[in-house]
Write an enzyme that holds these catalytic residues in place. Structure first.
Site, short mmCIF file in Angstrom:
data_model
loop_
_atom_site.label_atom_id
_atom_site.label_comp_id
_atom_site.label_asym_id
_atom_site.label_seq_id
_atom_site.Cartn_x
_atom_site.Cartn_y
_atom_site.Cartn_z
N LYS A 131 0.83 -1.22 0.00
CA LYS A 131 0.00 0.00 0.00
C LYS A 131 0.86 1.26 0.00
O LYS A 131 0.63 2.17 -0.79
CB LYS A 131 -0.94 0.02 1.22
CG LYS A 131 -1.88 -1.18 1.29
CD LYS A 131 -2.89 -1.05 2.44
CE LYS A 131 -2.27 -1.13 3.82
NZ LYS A 131 -1.66 -2.43 4.17
N ARG A 177 11.59 -6.63 5.06
CA ARG A 177 11.70 -5.17 5.17
C ARG A 177 12.04 -4.73 6.59
O ARG A 177 12.33 -3.54 6.81
CB ARG A 177 10.41 -4.49 4.67
CG ARG A 177 9.32 -4.36 5.72
CD ARG A 177 8.09 -3.60 5.25
NE ARG A 177 7.09 -3.59 6.30
CZ ARG A 177 5.83 -3.22 6.15
NH1 ARG A 177 5.39 -2.84 4.97
NH2 ARG A 177 4.99 -3.24 7.16
N ARG A 181 -1.04 -9.58 13.17
CA ARG A 181 -1.53 -8.48 12.33
C ARG A 181 -2.36 -9.03 11.16
O ARG A 181 -3.37 -8.43 10.78
CB ARG A 181 -0.35 -7.64 11.82
CG ARG A 181 0.29 -6.80 12.93
CD ARG A 181 1.70 -6.35 12.62
NE ARG A 181 1.78 -5.48 11.46
CZ ARG A 181 2.93 -5.21 10.83
NH1 ARG A 181 4.07 -5.75 11.22
NH2 ARG A 181 2.92 -4.40 9.80
N ARG A 204 -9.70 0.60 9.15
CA ARG A 204 -9.34 -0.76 9.54
C ARG A 204 -10.51 -1.49 10.18
O ARG A 204 -10.39 -2.68 10.48
CB ARG A 204 -8.20 -0.74 10.57
CG ARG A 204 -6.81 -0.43 10.02
CD ARG A 204 -6.11 -1.68 9.57
NE ARG A 204 -4.74 -1.93 9.93
CZ ARG A 204 -3.65 -1.31 9.51
NH1 ARG A 204 -3.72 -0.24 8.78
NH2 ARG A 204 -2.46 -1.75 9.84
N ARG A 231 11.06 -1.34 12.20
CA ARG A 231 9.85 -1.47 13.01
C ARG A 231 9.88 -2.76 13.82
O ARG A 231 10.04 -3.85 13.25
CB ARG A 231 8.61 -1.48 12.09
CG ARG A 231 8.29 -0.14 11.50
CD ARG A 231 7.20 -0.23 10.45
NE ARG A 231 5.98 -0.90 10.91
CZ ARG A 231 4.87 -1.00 10.16
NH1 ARG A 231 4.85 -0.47 8.94
NH2 ARG A 231 3.82 -1.62 10.65
O1 C5P Z 1 -0.74 0.50 8.50
P1 C5P Z 1 0.45 0.01 9.25
O2 C5P Z 1 0.76 -1.44 8.98
O3 C5P Z 1 1.65 0.88 9.12
O4 C5P Z 1 0.04 0.08 10.80
C1 C5P Z 1 0.92 -0.32 11.82
C2 C5P Z 1 0.15 -0.58 13.10
O5 C5P Z 1 -0.52 0.64 13.48
C3 C5P Z 1 -0.96 -1.60 12.98
O6 C5P Z 1 -0.48 -2.93 13.11
C4 C5P Z 1 -1.84 -1.20 14.15
O7 C5P Z 1 -1.28 -1.61 15.37
C5 C5P Z 1 -1.76 0.31 14.08
N1 C5P Z 1 -2.87 0.88 13.28
C6 C5P Z 1 -4.15 0.87 13.83
N2 C5P Z 1 -5.20 1.39 13.12
C7 C5P Z 1 -5.02 1.92 11.90
C8 C5P Z 1 -3.73 1.93 11.31
C9 C5P Z 1 -2.67 1.38 12.04
O8 C5P Z 1 -4.34 0.40 14.95
N3 C5P Z 1 -6.09 2.42 11.25
MG MG Z 2 2.13 1.03 5.28
#
Ligand code: C5P
Ligand code: MG
Length: 199
Positions: free
Chosen positions: A14, A128, A146, A89, A134
């Site tokens: 994404k 990555r 996740r 989400r 991270r």
């Molecule tokens: O989108 P990304 O993978 O970078 O998000 C990292 C973490 O941030 C997710 O695993 C979650 O813990 C948190 N997150 C969330 N709600 C969102 C976006 C991210 O809780 N809408």
């Molecule tokens: Mg991302």
């Protein structure tokens, strides 16, 4: 003017594709994951609250995420449209986004899901981790959590926008350029002539 949700599991590309779409369509990219990481980096109260959830691969509670997203959208009154990456989400986040767009006299036009199977996701995210730095990328059980959270809580958002006739699926396996072309084929017809920069 187009508002687009770039959807898909963690590691589906994404963020990578959003960067290319920003160039082509002149949209503002909002990644809620990146926003949380900035807040954590700045040591803000919001960052401290989010950190505990993120470190376990769980979702930050909706009211926190929705408030942060709203602030970011309202900070860009000049935007020609947004790419939402990693948001919504959950169904309540999707409903809040639709309300926010309506308040702005706008709407979500399109959701595009990048499809990548689980084992490829795990492989990519582990790969990555060294570059992203991270902690939630470096631990396989967190990665798998996740993915499970995505299936249980996030996947229904696809159906929510499908009921509005807005959801599309794209094969997320291939070169960055190939996948970008698959996205453009869907987006181009919705962009008014003259609005899209040539590739
Ligand atoms: O989108 P990304 O993978 O970078 O998000 C990292 C973490 O941030 C997710 O695993 C979650 O813990 C948190 N997150 C969330 N709600 C969102 C976006 C991210 O809780 N809408
Ligand atoms: Mg991302």
């Amino acid at each position: 003017m187009i508002n687009l949700i770039l959807f898909g599991p963690p590691g589906s590309g994404k963020g990578t594709q959003a960067a290319h779409l920003v160039e082509r369509y002149g949209l503002v990219h909002i990644s809620t994951g990146d926003l949380f990481r900035q807040e954590i980096g700045n040591g803000t109260p919001l960052g401290k609250e989010a950190q505990a959830y993120i470190s376990r691969g769980e979702l930050v509670p909706d009211h926190i995420t929705i408030g942060m997203l709203r602030n970011k959208v309202e900070a860009h009154p000049e935007a020609h449209g947004f790419i939402f990456d990693g948001f919504p989400r959950t169904i309540p986040q999707a409903e809040a986004l639709d309300r926010l767009m309506a308040e702005e006299g706008a709407a979500i036009h399109l959701l595009i899901a990048l499809e990548v199977e689980d084992e490829e996701i795990v492989r990519r995210i582990k790969g990555r981790a060294a570059i992203s730095g991270r902690a939630d990328d470096a631990n396989e059980s967190i990665i798998r959590n996740r993915i499970a959270v995505y299936k249980n809580e996030t996947a229904p958002v696809f159906d929510y926008y499908a009921r509005q006739g807005k959801s599309h699926r794209v094969n997320g396996i291939g070169s960055i350029e190939e996948i970008f072309q698959r996205l453009c084929i869907i987006i181009d017809p919705l962009v008014e002539p003259g609005e899209s920069a040539p590739a």
